[in-house]
Design a protein around this motif. Structure first.
Motif, mmCIF file in Angstrom:
data_model
loop_
_atom_site.group_PDB
_atom_site.id
_atom_site.type_symbol
_atom_site.label_atom_id
_atom_site.label_comp_id
_atom_site.label_asym_id
_atom_site.label_seq_id
_atom_site.Cartn_x
_atom_site.Cartn_y
_atom_site.Cartn_z
ATOM 1 N N ILE A 42 -66.035 11.587 17.381
ATOM 2 C CA ILE A 42 -65.636 10.193 17.241
ATOM 3 C C ILE A 42 -65.950 9.481 18.554
ATOM 4 O O ILE A 42 -65.532 9.930 19.629
ATOM 5 N N ILE A 43 -66.691 8.382 18.471
ATOM 6 C CA ILE A 43 -67.128 7.672 19.682
ATOM 7 C C ILE A 43 -66.771 6.197 19.549
ATOM 8 O O ILE A 43 -67.516 5.401 18.984
ATOM 9 N N PRO A 44 -65.619 5.792 20.082
ATOM 10 C CA PRO A 44 -65.244 4.378 19.992
ATOM 11 C C PRO A 44 -65.851 3.532 21.104
ATOM 12 O O PRO A 44 -66.151 4.020 22.191
ATOM 13 N N PRO A 102 -77.106 5.200 18.443
ATOM 14 C CA PRO A 102 -77.737 6.426 17.943
ATOM 15 C C PRO A 102 -77.219 6.886 16.585
ATOM 16 O O PRO A 102 -77.874 7.678 15.908
ATOM 17 N N TYR A 103 -76.044 6.386 16.173
ATOM 18 C CA TYR A 103 -75.465 6.741 14.878
ATOM 19 C C TYR A 103 -74.893 5.476 14.233
ATOM 20 O O TYR A 103 -74.642 4.479 14.921
ATOM 21 N N ALA A 152 -73.152 13.874 21.600
ATOM 22 C CA ALA A 152 -72.679 13.937 20.220
ATOM 23 C C ALA A 152 -73.553 14.854 19.375
ATOM 24 O O ALA A 152 -73.045 15.607 18.523
ATOM 25 N N LYS A 153 -74.854 14.812 19.597
ATOM 26 C CA LYS A 153 -75.776 15.642 18.818
ATOM 27 C C LYS A 153 -75.486 17.124 19.035
ATOM 28 O O LYS A 153 -75.410 17.906 18.076
ATOM 29 N N ASP A 154 -75.303 17.534 20.284
ATOM 30 C CA ASP A 154 -75.044 18.947 20.557
ATOM 31 C C ASP A 154 -73.659 19.371 20.068
ATOM 32 O O ASP A 154 -73.479 20.503 19.588
#
Length: 332
Positions: free
Chosen positions: A96-98, A36-37, A85-87
């Motif tokens: 941060i999303i590993p 998504p990112y 993550a968006k909210d």
């Protein structure tokens, strides 16, 4: 020789079934699947191998100066945190999303001794590389075990800890017989679309299926079409052994960060439930009870119980998950 022959036969049957389901093959690092990112990478040098750890860095428009790191579960990757993550981003948080090493778009090592301590250290190295000194740490399922270990190893770097239907609230090896990594490997090699969906239906959603859940079945099923699937399966086997043999439950009383437990009450996830008698099985994965016990053991813990929700509240009942999360993060 017999083992290889059996594997090839099972692999062929699995391929036929997946084609029938119109599943797209995915590469070893989820090539062919869009996150998504944008995805970035940090280089790690572990046990003689040079590896890449993938992550998404979602920056807010109106920053509040705080960071949330989202840690994925065993059968998932960072992509399933997209809506969360968006909210969080819109609320001013840097997110941060590993993908942990061995998962998602990160490297699948040829051979790595996995420990939660190692994954926690890798996560700390990622934050250091981004000049993030302190973060709110949210872990789901296996990510909850990792988040707990991170909070124990680096208490000075944790603002708040959030455990979303974490596994590891009990020590399965006290009731479940040990199975070797070779056993787990054979189990992984045998997976196909039907078995993956059956497991998720029964273990995650308690028999209540929605069409949007298919994305997370298709992702794992697409991997089984990769020519490198045996390497993916081997990493999966190694991490199962890590989960089974490295409990964190005995150290919850040492967690110092303010902690929020969000527990879907329909969840009955437990490693190895199929290997024990029905009598023992009924004592495992009792999340309504485990949530209450854990909230009492962690010194500064708050418990939110979500009725009629299974193992993935942020997928199954998003609105009921995000409201208490945002409230907890904003509390002083």
């Amino acid at each position: 020789m017999l083992r290889n022959t059996i594997f090839l036969l099972l692999y062929t049957l699995s391929t036929i079934q997946l084609i029938a389901q119109e599943i797209s093959p995915l590469g070893i690092a989820l090539e062919g699947y869009k996150y998504p990112y944008p995805v970035n990478y940090i280089e790690l040098h572990l046990q003689g191998e040079s590896l890449k750890m993938a992550y998404m860095d979602v920056k807010p428009t109106n920053a509040n100066g705080k960071t949330v790191i989202l840690l994925h579960g065993k059968n998932f990757c960072g992509a399933y945190w997209g809506e969360t993550a968006k909210d969080l981003q819109e609320s001013g948080y840097r997110v941060i999303i590993p993908d942990q090493v061995g998962f998602g778009k990160s490297t699948k090592p040829i051979d790595l001794q996995y420990t939660f301590h190692l994954l926690a250290k890798n996560t700390k190295l990622l934050l250091d590389s981004l000049n993030i000194n302190k973060a709110n740490v949210l872990g789901h399922s296996m990510g909850g075990m990792l988040a707990s270990r991170f909070a124990l190893m680096y208490p000075e770097n944790v603002d708040k800890l959030i455990l979303l239907n974490p596994i590891g609230l009990e020590d399965w090896k006290r009731k479940v017989p040990y199975h070797s990594i070779d056993y787990w490997y054979e189990q992984e090699l045998n997976k196909n679309y039907e078995s993956i969906k059956k497991y998720q239906l029964e273990s995650y959603y308690d028999g209540q299926w929605k069409e949007e859940y298919n994305e997370w079945v298709n992702l794992l099923a697409g991997w089984t079409l990769s020519p490198q699937y045996p390497q993916i399966a081997w990493n999966a086997a190694l991490t199962y052994d890590m989960i089974f043999t490295q409990p964190v439950v005995y150290e919850f009383d040492q967690i110092t960060a303010p902690t929020l437990l969000i527990i879907g009450q329909r969840d009955r996830t437990a490693l190895g439930k199929g290997w024990v008698s029905e009598e023992v099985r009924n004592t495992l994965g009792n999340y309504p009870q485990l949530g209450k016990v854990t909230a009492k053991v962690i010194p500064d813990a708050e418990l939110v119980e979500l009725s009629n929700v299974g193992h993935l509240p942020h997928i199954e009942a998003y609105d009921r998950f995000i409201k208490p999360l945002l409230h907890f993060l904003k509390e002083e």
